[in-house]
Enzyme design. Structure first.
Site, mmCIF file in Angstrom:
data_model
loop_
_atom_site.group_PDB
_atom_site.id
_atom_site.type_symbol
_atom_site.label_atom_id
_atom_site.label_comp_id
_atom_site.label_asym_id
_atom_site.label_seq_id
_atom_site.Cartn_x
_atom_site.Cartn_y
_atom_site.Cartn_z
ATOM 1 C CB ALA A 141 16.272 15.010 -29.178
ATOM 2 C CG ASP A 159 13.693 12.179 -29.373
ATOM 3 O OD1 ASP A 159 13.689 12.410 -28.268
ATOM 4 O OD2 ASP A 159 12.538 11.599 -29.861
ATOM 5 C CG ASN A 203 10.047 8.331 -17.527
ATOM 6 O OD1 ASN A 203 9.422 8.205 -18.436
ATOM 7 N ND2 ASN A 203 10.045 9.590 -16.893
ATOM 8 N NE ARG A 236 15.335 24.037 -9.990
ATOM 9 C CZ ARG A 236 14.813 22.620 -10.565
ATOM 10 N NH1 ARG A 236 14.500 21.805 -9.674
ATOM 11 N NH2 ARG A 236 14.287 22.656 -11.760
ATOM 12 C CG HIS A 247 15.814 15.821 -8.011
ATOM 13 N ND1 HIS A 247 16.268 16.965 -7.800
ATOM 14 C CD2 HIS A 247 15.439 15.639 -9.220
ATOM 15 C CE1 HIS A 247 15.742 17.710 -8.709
ATOM 16 N NE2 HIS A 247 15.454 17.123 -9.613
#
Length: 316
Positions: free
Chosen positions: A10, A34, A102, A158, A182
């Site tokens: 969140a 979260d 992560n 983009r 990416h």
């Protein structure tokens, strides 16, 4: 029974994605989770209070989750789960700098998705996204068509914006495309870029196109360096929400996503940015598009760069 979508994480990215999904008014419930106690509940309360103004009925539910898996029962039965959990980049950091920190978070989230929402389609946006998508599939053990990542929709947006601004034309008159990964091995596809149906190469010299390609590749870092305290979230959340919408509506929309590639373009066994048809089962099929030899070479180069890193994530 109406559709249920969960957004894990969140922060700015997650909360903005939840807002966009709620405002579409196509879901019965949007769940926002979260690990920060109270934050998701507070955001949900705030979003629900905007319903009368914005005119949507979707109910937003906030749930605090623990690293022990507590709280995840709130996501039970979700049709789609968008994973934004993890640390954002700080100025000067590459997406790769986030890999180990992560990976632990995404693995834990993925295991809880498998437990509570075993039929969900999972859309991963946590960085580095190509690697985290591979990890989420390994950790959930879901079929590969039900786990894919968000990158191409954002990078294409983009690229489109930069082209429109440079040529001073409406955004909707521009068709653009980016594939690959990416990050550094992103493969913008100038051969597929058109403005009002005319090839971009007729309207802009090659060196200018290349300049915009580089600007697109560094699009996230540019925002990052200006914000100083976090990373982009308006355009990324728009992209993630649009992908979740395609799943929920079983629309068959064709968009560039980070998908498991198995033979397309002569590339196999890797998560990579390609065009795909998206629907209720996740990835319906990869749509191979005619690319120039240079673009195919770029795609293969991206595949090898990502493959090496994706092999590492299995052990993280």
């Amino acid at each position: 029974m109406g559709k249920k979508v969960t957004v894990v994480g969140a922060g700015f990215y997650g909360s903005t994605t939840a807002q966009r999904l709620a405002e579409y008014d196509i879901f019965e419930t949007v769940v926002l989770t979260d690990i920060l106690e109270g934050r998701p509940a507070g955001l949900a309360l705030d979003l629900n209070q905007s319903r009368a103004v914005e005119g949507f009925e979707t109910k937003v539910v906030g749930a605090t989750t623990g690293t022990d898996g507590s709280g995840y029962e709130a996501i039970e039965g979700s049709d789609v789960v968008v994973v934004t959990a993890g640390f954002p980049r700080k100025p000067g950091m590459s997406r790769m700098d986030l890999l180990e920190v992560n990976a632990k978070i995404v693995r834990q989230v993925a295991e809880n998705i498998a437990k509570y929402a075993p039929n969900a389609v999972v859309i991963v946006v946590s960085n580095p996204v190509d690697e985290m998508t591979a990890l989420a599939q390994i950790a959930t053990q879901f079929p590969k068509n039900r786990v894919f990542g968000q990158a191409g929709v954002l990078d294409t947006a983009r690229f489109t914006n930069f082209i429109a601004e440079t040529l001073a034309v409406p955004v909707k008159s521009v068709e653009a495309l980016t594939l690959g990964s990416h990050g550094d091995t992103m493969v913008p596809v100038p051969s597929k870029c058109k403005v009002n149906g005319k090839p971009l190469s007729d309207l802009m010299p090659a060196d200018k196109i290349e300049e915009l390609v580089v600007k697109t590749r560094n699009g996230g870092a540019e925002v990052n360096n200006l914000l100083k305290t976090g990373s982009a979230f308006y355009a990324p959340s728009a992209a993630a929400a649009r992908m979740a919408k395609a799943v929920a509506e079983d629309s068959g929309a064709v968009m560039p996503v980070c998908a498991w590639v198995d033979g397309e373009y002569g590339i196999s066994g890797v998560y990579l940015g390609v065009l795909a048809e998206i629907g209720a089962t996740g990835l319906k099929k990869i749509v191979e598009t005619d690319l120039t030899d240079t673009e195919v070479a770029g795609l293969k180069e991206a595949a090898e760069a990502v493959r090496a890193k994706q092999a590492d994530v299995a052990n993280l």
